[in-house]
Design an enzyme around this catalytic site. Sequence first.
Site, short mmCIF file in Angstrom:
data_model
loop_
_atom_site.label_atom_id
_atom_site.label_comp_id
_atom_site.label_asym_id
_atom_site.label_seq_id
_atom_site.Cartn_x
_atom_site.Cartn_y
_atom_site.Cartn_z
N CYS A 109 0.86 -1.17 0.00
CA CYS A 109 0.00 0.00 0.00
C CYS A 109 0.91 1.22 0.00
O CYS A 109 2.12 1.10 0.14
CB CYS A 109 -0.86 0.05 1.26
SG CYS A 109 -1.96 -1.36 1.46
N CYS A 124 12.95 -4.54 2.06
CA CYS A 124 12.44 -5.40 0.98
C CYS A 124 13.14 -5.09 -0.35
O CYS A 124 12.93 -4.02 -0.93
CB CYS A 124 10.93 -5.18 0.85
SG CYS A 124 10.22 -5.99 -0.59
N ASP A 184 12.53 -9.09 -18.02
CA ASP A 184 11.43 -8.69 -17.13
C ASP A 184 11.98 -8.72 -15.71
O ASP A 184 13.04 -9.28 -15.45
CB ASP A 184 10.24 -9.65 -17.29
CG ASP A 184 8.94 -9.04 -16.78
OD1 ASP A 184 8.97 -7.90 -16.26
OD2 ASP A 184 7.89 -9.70 -16.90
N CYS A 212 5.79 -14.56 0.64
CA CYS A 212 6.02 -13.32 1.39
C CYS A 212 4.90 -13.16 2.41
O CYS A 212 3.73 -13.22 2.04
CB CYS A 212 6.04 -12.11 0.46
SG CYS A 212 6.21 -10.56 1.39
#
Length: 495
Positions: free
Chosen positions: A2, A262, A373, A410
């Site tokens: 978020c 992270c 990617d 995760c």
Amino acid sequence: MCGILGFVSYEPVAARLVASADRLQSRGEHSTGVSTFDGQFFWDHAGLGSASQVFHHYDLSQLRGTVGIAHTRYATTGGGTPERLLRNRQPVGSDRPGLRTCANGDLVNLQAARKALMEKGYTFQTEVDSKVIQDILIERMFEQKVLEARDNADYVARMFRAVEGVHRDLVGAYSVLTITERGLLAFKDPNGIRPCSIAFREKPGDMFHPKEVAFASESSVFNYFGDYHDIRELEPGEAVFVERDTLKVHTARMSRAKGAFCFFEFVYFARPDSKFKGRVVESARRDLGRMLAREYRDERSRVDVVLGVPGTGVSAGISMAHEWGLPFEYGIIKVGSKRSFQETSQEKREKAIDEKFLFIKEFIEGKRVAVVDDSNVRGTTARKLARKLFDLGAKEVHLFYFCPAVIGPCFYGIDTPDESKLVAVGRTNEQIREWTGATSVNYISIPGLIEGLGLPKDELCLACVTRDYPTSVKEAQDRVALRNAERDTCAEWPK
Ligand code: SF4
């Protein structure tokens, strides 16, 4: 995943909060919410969708006050239907003491913490972690008698001891912003897993007294406005309190851990102009492309042209092509802004891949293409891409990833808690290649990742590629079970 934002200023903050939320929509757009405080009342407005949808016809002067927070939400739990998403919008609130809170990250021990709070009489009309974090903070505030503080210095000292209590009670990843009656509190979990930056805007001609102190998940927000300085990432376990009336800033670090930031923020999530731990995300992606080219230099002779999957794969792809001395072509073009992880079902995710890319056949037909990617998590994009490129006449399709194979779930706020959904779990590279239909599938190594990021390994969370978790994950299965049970009852969720 978020976005969180907070401002303490001498001016009304609502317009800046909404503009910033718009900037952080890449971190989630299931719902967007803003809360402000004018010294007497809280003012709240939130709804489903992006800031531009929620605030389109909204009169921002209704959100009064010079302190405020905003949240852009990607639901890892507590979603699936509009009703649930609406119930779980943030910020969350409390009347005694008066607080508004928003957070980014997931608690591993959410269930146990919520149960302990319920036994003390707390009730829950929302499922979000922020409510649990806020209620634990309230418990610790009462324990430290924060509301009986003599003055601001005493208030902040007690508040920081309350945050220490939160650190003891909660396991997981959380970057938190809370409006209190006296100002804005920001804090990170002891490992600092999720991002949150602080920045200052000064009074003209008075660089020692800021006219605004701001917090954001990503420094991209500060670049957007342009007039912020001294931007830095909060340290692991750090708490910051900004007084509402004076903008005086207090800081304390409650953890000696080196941290576990992270790494996936660099690889996938963050906007390219954001900066974490002194490293600009775009430069990190370019360096990772270079590392990938070096690790696979023997593959160069099997390739005619390098393509990049927009947006992260283009930066890395250009570096890779440059390192190999091969042409890079913009053979894959992205249309629209939606990211496939934000889709709420596997079917929609696959459809989004069809709809979000344009392919230039002339750059692909008859060629042996290397496609770069960021990561290959569920394998959805890889399979679709390989099929599409062969359909357009590619002779060979070599897939390259500048994230190592994702082998661990995760539990910290990225929506991959279930390892059965990870394409690299239980499959060899050859099986992944076969499954995707590509000519070859190639991942950067973990040492290559660390070297490309240019950051100390012991300051990063690498759990999803090493299974070495920075916190206890004993209670993680409860959380996974909660998520799966929720998804079993909601057809809209990815299974
Ligand atoms: Fe990030 Fe992976 Fe750690 Fe989750 S497990 S916080 S995605 S590095």
